[in-house]
Design a protein around this motif. Structure first.
Motif, PDB file in Angstrom:
ATOM      1  N   PHE A  29      57.765   9.491  77.426  1.00  0.00           N
ATOM      2  CA  PHE A  29      56.547  10.277  77.238  1.00  0.00           C
ATOM      3  C   PHE A  29      55.937  10.590  78.597  1.00  0.00           C
ATOM      4  N   PHE A  30      55.619  11.853  78.777  1.00  0.00           N
ATOM      5  CA  PHE A  30      54.944  12.328  79.972  1.00  0.00           C
ATOM      6  C   PHE A  30      53.635  12.972  79.553  1.00  0.00           C
ATOM      7  N   GLU A  31      52.689  12.980  80.473  1.00  0.00           N
ATOM      8  CA  GLU A  31      51.396  13.608  80.232  1.00  0.00           C
ATOM      9  C   GLU A  31      51.089  14.567  81.371  1.00  0.00           C
ATOM     10  N   VAL A  32      50.380  15.617  81.021  1.00  0.00           N
ATOM     11  CA  VAL A  32      49.862  16.540  82.018  1.00  0.00           C
ATOM     12  C   VAL A  32      48.483  16.965  81.518  1.00  0.00           C
ATOM     13  N   GLU A  33      47.543  17.022  82.435  1.00  0.00           N
ATOM     14  CA  GLU A  33      46.190  17.418  82.062  1.00  0.00           C
ATOM     15  C   GLU A  33      45.818  18.683  82.822  1.00  0.00           C
ATOM     16  N   PHE A  34      45.246  19.624  82.100  1.00  0.00           N
ATOM     17  CA  PHE A  34      44.817  20.897  82.681  1.00  0.00           C
ATOM     18  C   PHE A  34      43.302  20.981  82.658  1.00  0.00           C
ATOM     19  N   ASP A  35      42.728  21.439  83.777  1.00  0.00           N
ATOM     20  CA  ASP A  35      41.285  21.669  83.830  1.00  0.00           C
ATOM     21  C   ASP A  35      40.910  22.881  82.988  1.00  0.00           C
ATOM     22  N   ALA A  36      41.695  23.956  83.112  1.00  0.00           N
ATOM     23  CA  ALA A  36      41.486  25.161  82.300  1.00  0.00           C
ATOM     24  C   ALA A  36      42.487  25.118  81.151  1.00  0.00           C
ATOM     25  N   ARG A  37      42.047  25.540  79.998  1.00  0.00           N
ATOM     26  CA  ARG A  37      42.935  25.521  78.831  1.00  0.00           C
ATOM     27  C   ARG A  37      44.125  26.452  79.073  1.00  0.00           C
ATOM     28  N   PRO A  38      45.334  25.914  79.031  1.00  0.00           N
ATOM     29  CA  PRO A  38      46.503  26.768  79.284  1.00  0.00           C
ATOM     30  C   PRO A  38      46.766  27.709  78.123  1.00  0.00           C
ATOM     31  N   ASP A  39      47.301  28.879  78.447  1.00  0.00           N
ATOM     32  CA  ASP A  39      47.721  29.806  77.400  1.00  0.00           C
ATOM     33  C   ASP A  39      48.967  29.246  76.736  1.00  0.00           C
ATOM     34  N   VAL A  40      48.947  29.204  75.433  1.00  0.00           N
ATOM     35  CA  VAL A  40      50.069  28.681  74.653  1.00  0.00           C
ATOM     36  C   VAL A  40      50.747  29.849  73.979  1.00  0.00           C
ATOM     37  N   CYS A  41      52.057  29.935  74.136  1.00  0.00           N
ATOM     38  CA  CYS A  41      52.827  31.031  73.544  1.00  0.00           C
ATOM     39  C   CYS A  41      53.953  30.443  72.701  1.00  0.00           C
ATOM     40  N   VAL A  42      53.835  30.567  71.388  1.00  0.00           N
ATOM     41  CA  VAL A  42      54.903  30.101  70.502  1.00  0.00           C
ATOM     42  C   VAL A  42      55.770  31.291  70.113  1.00  0.00           C
ATOM     43  N   ASP A  43      57.049  31.016  69.907  1.00  0.00           N
ATOM     44  CA  ASP A  43      57.976  32.112  69.622  1.00  0.00           C
ATOM     45  C   ASP A  43      58.024  32.523  68.157  1.00  0.00           C
ATOM     46  N   GLY A  44      57.434  31.734  67.259  1.00  0.00           N
ATOM     47  CA  GLY A  44      57.463  32.072  65.838  1.00  0.00           C
ATOM     48  C   GLY A  44      58.814  31.808  65.199  1.00  0.00           C
ATOM     49  N   ARG A  45      59.710  31.240  65.955  1.00  0.00           N
ATOM     50  CA  ARG A  45      61.051  30.918  65.458  1.00  0.00           C
ATOM     51  C   ARG A  45      61.225  29.406  65.454  1.00  0.00           C
ATOM     52  N   GLU A  46      61.382  28.816  66.626  1.00  0.00           N
ATOM     53  CA  GLU A  46      61.484  27.350  66.689  1.00  0.00           C
ATOM     54  C   GLU A  46      60.105  26.721  66.507  1.00  0.00           C
ATOM     55  N   VAL A  47      59.143  27.163  67.273  1.00  0.00           N
ATOM     56  CA  VAL A  47      57.771  26.658  67.166  1.00  0.00           C
ATOM     57  C   VAL A  47      56.945  27.712  66.443  1.00  0.00           C
ATOM     58  N   ILE A  48      56.313  27.284  65.344  1.00  0.00           N
ATOM     59  CA  ILE A  48      55.564  28.246  64.525  1.00  0.00           C
ATOM     60  C   ILE A  48      54.054  28.053  64.594  1.00  0.00           C
ATOM     61  N   TRP A  49      53.620  26.958  65.205  1.00  0.00           N
ATOM     62  CA  TRP A  49      52.185  26.695  65.303  1.00  0.00           C
ATOM     63  C   TRP A  49      51.941  25.752  66.468  1.00  0.00           C
ATOM     64  N   ALA A  50      50.841  25.964  67.166  1.00  0.00           N
ATOM     65  CA  ALA A  50      50.422  25.065  68.240  1.00  0.00           C
ATOM     66  C   ALA A  50      48.914  25.196  68.406  1.00  0.00           C
ATOM     67  N   ASP A  51      48.262  24.054  68.609  1.00  0.00           N
ATOM     68  CA  ASP A  51      46.822  24.078  68.843  1.00  0.00           C
ATOM     69  C   ASP A  51      46.404  22.764  69.489  1.00  0.00           C
ATOM     70  N   PHE A  52      45.257  22.790  70.126  1.00  0.00           N
ATOM     71  CA  PHE A  52      44.696  21.589  70.712  1.00  0.00           C
ATOM     72  C   PHE A  52      43.845  20.892  69.653  1.00  0.00           C
ATOM     73  N   LEU A  53      44.104  19.600  69.461  1.00  0.00           N
ATOM     74  CA  LEU A  53      43.387  18.790  68.485  1.00  0.00           C
ATOM     75  C   LEU A  53      42.830  17.552  69.169  1.00  0.00           C
ATOM     76  N   THR A  54      41.745  17.038  68.649  1.00  0.00           N
ATOM     77  CA  THR A  54      41.274  15.741  69.119  1.00  0.00           C
ATOM     78  C   THR A  54      42.304  14.705  68.690  1.00  0.00           C
ATOM     79  N   PRO A  55      42.373  13.586  69.381  1.00  0.00           N
ATOM     80  CA  PRO A  55      43.311  12.550  68.961  1.00  0.00           C
ATOM     81  C   PRO A  55      43.109  12.118  67.507  1.00  0.00           C
TER      82      PRO A  55
END
Length: 168
Positions: free
Chosen positions: A109-135
Motif C-alpha cells: 500500500f502506498f499513499e499520496v496526498e494532494f493539496d489541490a483535488r486532482p482531476d480524476v478521469c475514468v475510462d468507463g470500461r475498466e473503472v466505471i466510478w471514482a470519487d473522494f469519500l471520507t474514511p
C-alpha cells in the motif's frame, strides 16, 4: 458519463475475462504481488469501482516483471484514474498479506496526498466510478478486503478524520 456500445462491449469482455482468470486462480492458487495506492485530498480518500467486480477499491494492480512496487503504483494510478504523481510524493504505508480472489497476495500500500483535488478521469470500461469519500463513508461501502484492512489500520493509528500527513 454516457456509456457507448463500445464501452459496454469492453465491460462485457472484462467481466468475462475476470471470471475466466478467477477460475485459474481457484485451481492454481497463485502467489502474486500487488499494489494499491491511496489518494488523499482534504481528509478524503479516492475510492473506485471496477466494471467487473462487485466491490469498491483503490487504484490497484499487479507488479510487472522488472518493475518496483512504487513504479507499479504510479502506473496503476495513471492508467486507472488519469492521475500523475511524482515518485517522491509516494509514501509506503505497508504490506498486507491476504488470500483474496483465490490468490495469495502480498499487497503493498502506498499513499499520496494532494493539496489541490486532482482531476480524476475514468475510462468507463475498466473503472466505471471514482470519487473522494471520507474514511467512514468508504467503510460503509463493500470494500475489497485488503482495502478495508488498510483503512481500518490507518484509522486505528491516526483517527477517523486524519490523512496520511497527519499520522506521521
Amino acid at each position: 458519463m454516457r456509456t457507448s456500445a463500445t464501452d459496454r462491449l469492453w465491460r462485457l469482455g472484462l467481466w468475462v475475462a475476470y471470471r475466466v482468470i478467477s477460475v485459474g486462480w481457484y485451481v492454481f492458487r497463485p502467489r502474486r504481488r500487488g499494489v494499491f495506492i491511496a489518494v488523499w485530498h482534504n481528509r478524503e480518500l479516492l475510492v473506485i469501482r471496477n466494471s467487473y467486480r462487485d466491490w469498491y477499491a483503490l487504484p490497484a494492480g499487479g507488479v510487472r516483471r522488472g518493475e518496483t512496487p512504487a513504479h507499479a503504483a504510479l502506473r496503476e494510478l495513471r492508467e486507472e484514474v488519469g492521475i500523475e504523481a511524482e515518485p517522491e510524493a509516494l509514501h509506503f504505508a505497508g504490506d498486507i498479506s491476504t488470500t483474496f480472489e483465490f490468490k495469495r497476495d502480498r499487497c503493498s500500500f502506498f499513499e499520496v496526498e494532494f493539496d489541490a483535488r486532482p482531476d480524476v478521469c475514468v475510462d468507463g470500461r475498466e473503472v466505471i466510478w471514482a470519487d473522494f469519500l471520507t474514511p467512514s463513508a468508504a467503510l460503509k461501502t463493500r470494500l475489497a478486503p485488503p482495502v478495508r484492512e488498510y483503512l481500518n489500520g490507518r484509522l486505528a493509528r491516526s483517527g477517523p478524520s486524519a490523512s496520511p500527513a497527519q499520522s506521521e
